[in-house]
Structure formats: C-alpha cells, structure tokens
Scaffold this motif. Structure first.
Motif, PDB file in Angstrom:
ATOM      1  N   SER A 281      12.817  19.543   0.761  1.00 53.24           N
ATOM      2  CA  SER A 281      12.296  19.155   2.075  1.00 53.24           C
ATOM      3  C   SER A 281      10.836  19.574   2.111  1.00 53.24           C
ATOM      4  O   SER A 281      10.367  20.300   1.224  1.00 53.24           O
ATOM      5  CB  SER A 281      13.081  19.838   3.196  1.00 53.24           C
ATOM      6  OG  SER A 281      12.831  21.227   3.179  1.00 53.24           O
ATOM      7  N   TRP A 282      10.103  19.095   3.081  1.00 50.99           N
ATOM      8  CA  TRP A 282       8.722  19.537   3.255  1.00 50.99           C
ATOM      9  C   TRP A 282       8.342  19.454   4.722  1.00 50.99           C
ATOM     10  O   TRP A 282       9.012  18.787   5.509  1.00 50.99           O
ATOM     11  CB  TRP A 282       7.755  18.724   2.386  1.00 50.99           C
ATOM     12  CG  TRP A 282       7.726  17.248   2.658  1.00 50.99           C
ATOM     13  CD1 TRP A 282       7.139  16.597   3.714  1.00 50.99           C
ATOM     14  CD2 TRP A 282       8.312  16.231   1.844  1.00 50.99           C
ATOM     15  NE1 TRP A 282       7.319  15.243   3.606  1.00 50.99           N
ATOM     16  CE2 TRP A 282       8.025  14.981   2.465  1.00 50.99           C
ATOM     17  CE3 TRP A 282       9.032  16.223   0.651  1.00 50.99           C
ATOM     18  CZ2 TRP A 282       8.448  13.763   1.940  1.00 50.99           C
ATOM     19  CZ3 TRP A 282       9.452  15.005   0.130  1.00 50.99           C
ATOM     20  CH2 TRP A 282       9.167  13.804   0.763  1.00 50.99           C
ATOM     21  N   VAL A 283       7.258  20.107   5.046  1.00 52.81           N
ATOM     22  CA  VAL A 283       6.723  20.020   6.402  1.00 52.81           C
ATOM     23  C   VAL A 283       5.624  18.975   6.356  1.00 52.81           C
ATOM     24  O   VAL A 283       4.756  19.026   5.489  1.00 52.81           O
ATOM     25  CB  VAL A 283       6.141  21.386   6.849  1.00 52.81           C
ATOM     26  CG1 VAL A 283       5.517  21.284   8.240  1.00 52.81           C
ATOM     27  CG2 VAL A 283       7.227  22.452   6.829  1.00 52.81           C
TER      28      VAL A 283
ATOM     29  N   ASP B  64       0.851  -1.197   0.000  1.00 56.20           N
ATOM     30  CA  ASP B  64       0.000   0.000   0.000  1.00 56.20           C
ATOM     31  C   ASP B  64       0.883   1.241   0.000  1.00 56.20           C
ATOM     32  O   ASP B  64       2.034   1.197   0.462  1.00 56.20           O
ATOM     33  CB  ASP B  64      -0.874   0.026   1.267  1.00 56.20           C
ATOM     34  CG  ASP B  64      -1.912  -1.088   1.238  1.00 56.20           C
ATOM     35  OD1 ASP B  64      -2.202  -1.584   0.130  1.00 56.20           O
ATOM     36  OD2 ASP B  64      -2.384  -1.476   2.330  1.00 56.20           O
ATOM     37  N   LEU B  65       0.334   2.336  -0.481  1.00 53.44           N
ATOM     38  CA  LEU B  65       1.113   3.583  -0.517  1.00 53.44           C
ATOM     39  C   LEU B  65       1.411   4.036   0.919  1.00 53.44           C
ATOM     40  O   LEU B  65       0.510   4.101   1.758  1.00 53.44           O
ATOM     41  CB  LEU B  65       0.340   4.665  -1.263  1.00 53.44           C
ATOM     42  CG  LEU B  65       0.016   4.329  -2.719  1.00 53.44           C
ATOM     43  CD1 LEU B  65      -0.618   5.532  -3.405  1.00 53.44           C
ATOM     44  CD2 LEU B  65       1.253   3.888  -3.488  1.00 53.44           C
ATOM     45  N   PRO B  66       2.661   4.356   1.215  1.00 53.87           N
ATOM     46  CA  PRO B  66       3.056   4.618   2.605  1.00 53.87           C
ATOM     47  C   PRO B  66       2.989   6.081   3.028  1.00 53.87           C
ATOM     48  O   PRO B  66       3.399   6.425   4.131  1.00 53.87           O
ATOM     49  CB  PRO B  66       4.507   4.130   2.621  1.00 53.87           C
ATOM     50  CG  PRO B  66       5.001   4.419   1.233  1.00 53.87           C
ATOM     51  CD  PRO B  66       3.823   4.276   0.312  1.00 53.87           C
ATOM     52  N   HIS B  67       2.528   6.983   2.137  1.00 54.92           N
ATOM     53  CA  HIS B  67       2.528   8.406   2.492  1.00 54.92           C
ATOM     54  C   HIS B  67       1.252   9.028   1.949  1.00 54.92           C
ATOM     55  O   HIS B  67       0.868   8.764   0.804  1.00 54.92           O
ATOM     56  CB  HIS B  67       3.760   9.086   1.873  1.00 54.92           C
ATOM     57  CG  HIS B  67       4.028  10.453   2.406  1.00 54.92           C
ATOM     58  ND1 HIS B  67       3.302  11.557   2.003  1.00 54.92           N
ATOM     59  CD2 HIS B  67       4.929  10.898   3.311  1.00 54.92           C
ATOM     60  CE1 HIS B  67       3.758  12.626   2.644  1.00 54.92           C
ATOM     61  NE2 HIS B  67       4.749  12.248   3.443  1.00 54.92           N
ATOM     62  N   PRO B  68       0.577   9.890   2.744  1.00 53.36           N
ATOM     63  CA  PRO B  68      -0.716  10.440   2.298  1.00 53.36           C
ATOM     64  C   PRO B  68      -0.607  11.266   1.018  1.00 53.36           C
ATOM     65  O   PRO B  68      -1.593  11.405   0.283  1.00 53.36           O
ATOM     66  CB  PRO B  68      -1.169  11.307   3.482  1.00 53.36           C
ATOM     67  CG  PRO B  68       0.037  11.498   4.338  1.00 53.36           C
ATOM     68  CD  PRO B  68       0.931  10.328   4.106  1.00 53.36           C
ATOM     69  N   ALA B  69       0.563  11.814   0.713  1.00 58.17           N
ATOM     70  CA  ALA B  69       0.689  12.666  -0.482  1.00 58.17           C
ATOM     71  C   ALA B  69       0.982  11.866  -1.753  1.00 58.17           C
ATOM     72  O   ALA B  69       0.968  12.422  -2.851  1.00 58.17           O
ATOM     73  CB  ALA B  69       1.788  13.707  -0.256  1.00 58.17           C
TER      74      ALA B  69
ATOM     75  N   SER C 253       1.579  14.949  -4.056  1.00 63.25           N
ATOM     76  CA  SER C 253       0.872  16.227  -3.913  1.00 63.25           C
ATOM     77  C   SER C 253       1.229  16.921  -2.600  1.00 63.25           C
ATOM     78  O   SER C 253       0.379  17.176  -1.768  1.00 63.25           O
ATOM     79  CB  SER C 253      -0.636  15.958  -3.960  1.00 63.25           C
ATOM     80  OG  SER C 253      -0.977  15.088  -2.905  1.00 63.25           O
ATOM     81  N   GLN C 254       2.491  17.224  -2.450  1.00 61.40           N
ATOM     82  CA  GLN C 254       2.967  17.831  -1.200  1.00 61.40           C
ATOM     83  C   GLN C 254       3.697  19.120  -1.571  1.00 61.40           C
ATOM     84  O   GLN C 254       4.446  19.138  -2.553  1.00 61.40           O
ATOM     85  CB  GLN C 254       3.926  16.843  -0.525  1.00 61.40           C
ATOM     86  CG  GLN C 254       4.640  17.334   0.666  1.00 61.40           C
ATOM     87  CD  GLN C 254       3.877  17.083   1.959  1.00 61.40           C
ATOM     88  OE1 GLN C 254       3.386  15.993   2.198  1.00 61.40           O
ATOM     89  NE2 GLN C 254       3.784  18.115   2.780  1.00 61.40           N
ATOM     90  N   ASP C 255       3.508  20.155  -0.796  1.00 63.39           N
ATOM     91  CA  ASP C 255       4.283  21.378  -1.037  1.00 63.39           C
ATOM     92  C   ASP C 255       5.721  21.126  -0.628  1.00 63.39           C
ATOM     93  O   ASP C 255       5.975  20.728   0.509  1.00 63.39           O
ATOM     94  CB  ASP C 255       3.733  22.535  -0.196  1.00 63.39           C
ATOM     95  CG  ASP C 255       2.460  23.089  -0.813  1.00 63.39           C
ATOM     96  OD1 ASP C 255       2.259  22.867  -2.028  1.00 63.39           O
ATOM     97  OD2 ASP C 255       1.668  23.688  -0.068  1.00 63.39           O
ATOM     98  N   VAL C 256       6.640  21.352  -1.551  1.00 65.54           N
ATOM     99  CA  VAL C 256       8.038  21.091  -1.224  1.00 65.54           C
ATOM    100  C   VAL C 256       8.847  22.380  -1.304  1.00 65.54           C
ATOM    101  O   VAL C 256       8.475  23.329  -1.995  1.00 65.54           O
ATOM    102  CB  VAL C 256       8.665  20.026  -2.176  1.00 65.54           C
ATOM    103  CG1 VAL C 256       7.887  18.733  -2.114  1.00 65.54           C
ATOM    104  CG2 VAL C 256       8.798  20.535  -3.592  1.00 65.54           C
TER     105      VAL C 256
END
Ligand SMILES: Cc1cc2nc3c(=O)[nH]c(=O)nc-3n(C[C@H](O)[C@H](O)[C@H](O)COP(=O)(O)OP(=O)(O)OC[C@H]3O[C@@H](n4cnc5c(N)ncnc54)[C@H](O)[C@@H]3O)c2cc1C
Length: 332
Positions: A213-215, A118-123, A269-272
C-alpha cells in the motif's frame, strides 16, 4: 451420471461447472485448505505473454471459450467475477511505443494490441500505457468460494484430503463415494494423477508476490512491465510475482521480496509499505503445455493438470474439451 472431481482450484472448478451444465451429478473433493496455486493467483486473463511478446497457444480459442464460460458462471451466481478494466503494458520509451504499434500491425496480434494512453499516475515512469485488448482480471478467491458454495447446495462437496481412490470392475470409488467418472485436477504435485497415469513432466514454478500500500494518489489500472502491479481496492495492491525453479516447497524469501521491490522502483517511484508476502507453486510442465486426457485402461478416469501460469484463461476451454472427449468416446 455421477461425476467425481478431485481438486477445486481453477481446473476443478471449471470442470465442475461444465459437468453441472451437462446435467451430471457432481461430487467435488477438495481439502478446503485454500492451499493450491489458484488461491494466490493474481487472476490475470491475458492472451499475450507480455515478457516475451508472444501469444498464448490457441489464444483466440481460449478467449472465446473463457468469455462465454465466465459470463455463464457470473449469471448463475448473480455476481461479478472480474475486476474492472483491462491489463496495460507500461512502455518505457519511444522505441517501445513504436514496437507496440508495430506488433498491432501483425495479423495474429492485432486483436489484442490496443490503444496507447498517457501515464495515469505521477509516480509511474515511462512513455505510455498500451492496452491489452481482451485481457482482464478474475477475482479468483471470490470465484472459487462462490462456486464452492453453489456446488455445496446444488451438488455435493466433500472436504478433507482424498486418501483412497480405487478403480475396479469399471467402477471408481473415491473416498468411499462411487462415481461413474472421475477427473483428477490436483495441480502440483499431482499425487493421484501420477499413481494412475505415471510420472508427469512437471517443472513446477515458484511464485512470490507482495501485497503493498502507499500514501498518495491511488492507481486504478492493472499494469505490467517486468512484473505486475495490480489494484486490489482499498488502496492495496499486489506486486509480483517472481519465477523460480528451486526451493520449490519453502516459504516466502527475503530475496524475492527485494527482487520485487527493486523491479518496482525501476518504474514506479513511490514509497510503498509491504503488508503481506505470499508464495505459491504454478503447476507448470517442462514444455509449458497442459496435460489432460482419459486413462487407456480405465476410460472413466481422467485428469487435467499443467495449467502453469494461465489457469484462469485456459481452464474453461480445456475442461470443456475433456468432457467432450468423454462423451465422444461413449458414443463411438
Ligand atoms: C504466484 C502465482 C501467481 C499466478 N498468477 C496467475 C494469473 O495471474 N493468472 C492465471 O491464469 N494464473 C496464475 N497463476 C497460475 C494459476 O494459479 C494456476 O494455473 C492454477 O491455479 C492451477 O490450477 P489447478 O486447479 O490445476 O491447481 P491448484 O490451484 O493447485 O488446485 C488443486 C486443488 O486440488 C486440491 N487437492 C490436491 N490433492 C488433493 C487431495 N489428495 N485431496 C483433496 N484435495 C486435493 C488442492 O488442495 C487444491 O485446492 C499463478 C500462480 C502463482 C503461484
């Protein structure tokens, strides 16, 4: 026997270790400016060309040789050379999941096509992750630096650019040092190699990558879709890299930066935040095959080049073969 090795990228370092294990006295020559392709390599050791779903030439042989090689180096250096975990392919939909499973049924791919997760990250956007068996990621700068330190103590490391290399009366003199055999492992552009061996069929490939990097939630897996997203620890990641055959020697470009960010947004789909931007030149040959061998007139002068985008995987076996062919020639 005294051995000179010109260049301490992935090729020269693997050559040096095999020479050390063969009992030779090693003289390693490198500018020491950390400017070769190896210093920006992501370090992926991956038997599958994921973009085209084909196997690297002699993948099985390379994997076996590479495993034994890095384990022995890690043991010598008492260190760990790999990031934890394998590489995963992000499968965007049910059709690609089926294609992954079908690939695993082919005899040649079966040892490398692993289970689905399964995909391991919500983004992350897609259907599943497919594990590439036998893949991993070398900590290249750590491997190069620790190896250099080892050779500086146990053998001889010569800094600065090599600007004199002569062969006369069966003797090789490199930067004033007499050696019994010498291998040129210069990467691109291979100036000394071309001086002695003639033009090489280079098709150098520029690669650019971003450190980002991202928050938010950390990602722990190395993931490929149309490029790689690789955790470096400390919530920093490498994203890239691009492939280009023009403007070979120019610096980082805005176009490559945008290309990477746009590709990434297609499946993550994460702001980086971009922290760094780097560029390097892969020493690729037109037919994507590495080149190595000994000089027809000066049999103690050899070269290894053209590792393209697979230096971490292929340098252990190719350097082993190069030394083996020298020994075989001496015995015949
Ligand atoms: C962006 C990018 C990403 C990559 N990612 C991966 C990856 O994930 N996995 C992988 O396996 N490969 C990867 N590669 C490819 C990999 O970097 C190359 O296959 C490998 O580095 C080639 O090693 P080399 O030792 O032949 O050349 P280089 O790394 O270029 O080493 C040559 C060395 O010789 C030295 N040198 C040359 N001439 C002289 C001289 N006259 N005097 C003194 N020193 C000299 C240079 O300074 C340099 O240190 C990547 C490459 C790029 C550009």
């Amino acid at each position: 026997m005294r051995i000179g090795i010109l260049g301490q990228g992935l090729a020269g370092t693997a050559l040096a270790w095999h020479a050390h294990w063969a009992g030779y006295e090693v003289h390693l020559f490198d500018r020491g400016q950390q400017d070769g392709a190896s210093w920006v390599a992501a370090g992926l050791v991956n038997p599958i060309v994921l973009k085209r779903k084909r196997l690297v030439h002699e993948a099985h042989h390379h994997v076996i040789a590479m495993d034994a090689f890095y384990a022995r180096v890690a043991n010598e250096l008492s260190t760990s050379l790999f990031f934890p975990g394998p590489v995963h392919e992000l499968l965007p939909d049910t059709a690609s999941v089926r294609a992954w499973e079908d690939l695993g049924l082919e005899a040649s791919f079966a040892p490398f096509i692993g289970p689905l997760y399964d995909l391991p990250h919500p983004a992350l956007q897609g259907q599943a992750l497919g594990e590439v068996l036998q893949s991993r990621r070398l900590r290249v700068p750590h491997y190069l630096t620790a190896s250099r330190d080892f050779f500086a103590v146990q053998h001889h490391v010569h800094g600065g650019a090599v600007d004199t290399l002569t062969v006369a009366n069966g003797q090789i003199c490199i930067q004033g040092q007499l050696v019994d055999a010498c291998v040129l492992a210069e990467g691109y552009p291979g100036t000394w190699t071309e001086t002695f061996f003639g033009p090489l069929p280079f098709a150098p490939t520029r690669g650019e990558g971003l450190r980002i990097s991202w928050v938010g939630d950390a990602l722990h897996q190395a993931i490929h879709k149309n490029m790689f997203l690789l955790p470096d620890g400390d919530n920093h990641y490498q994203a890239g890299s691009t492939y280009a055959w023009d403007h070979i020697t120019s610096g980082p470009t805005q176009a490559a930066r945008e290309e990477i960010l746009v590709k990434l947004q297609g499946w993550f789909s994460q702001d980086v935040r971009v922290v760094d931007h780097w560029v390097g030149i892969r020493p690729t040959m037109q037919d994507r095959q590495p080149r190595w061998g000994w000089h027809p007139d000066y049999p103690q002068l050899g070269f290894l080049n053209g590792l393209g985008s697979r230096g971490a995987l292929t340098s252990p076996l190719l350097s082993q073969r190069l030394w083996a062919s020298l020994v075989a020639a001496a015995g015949s």
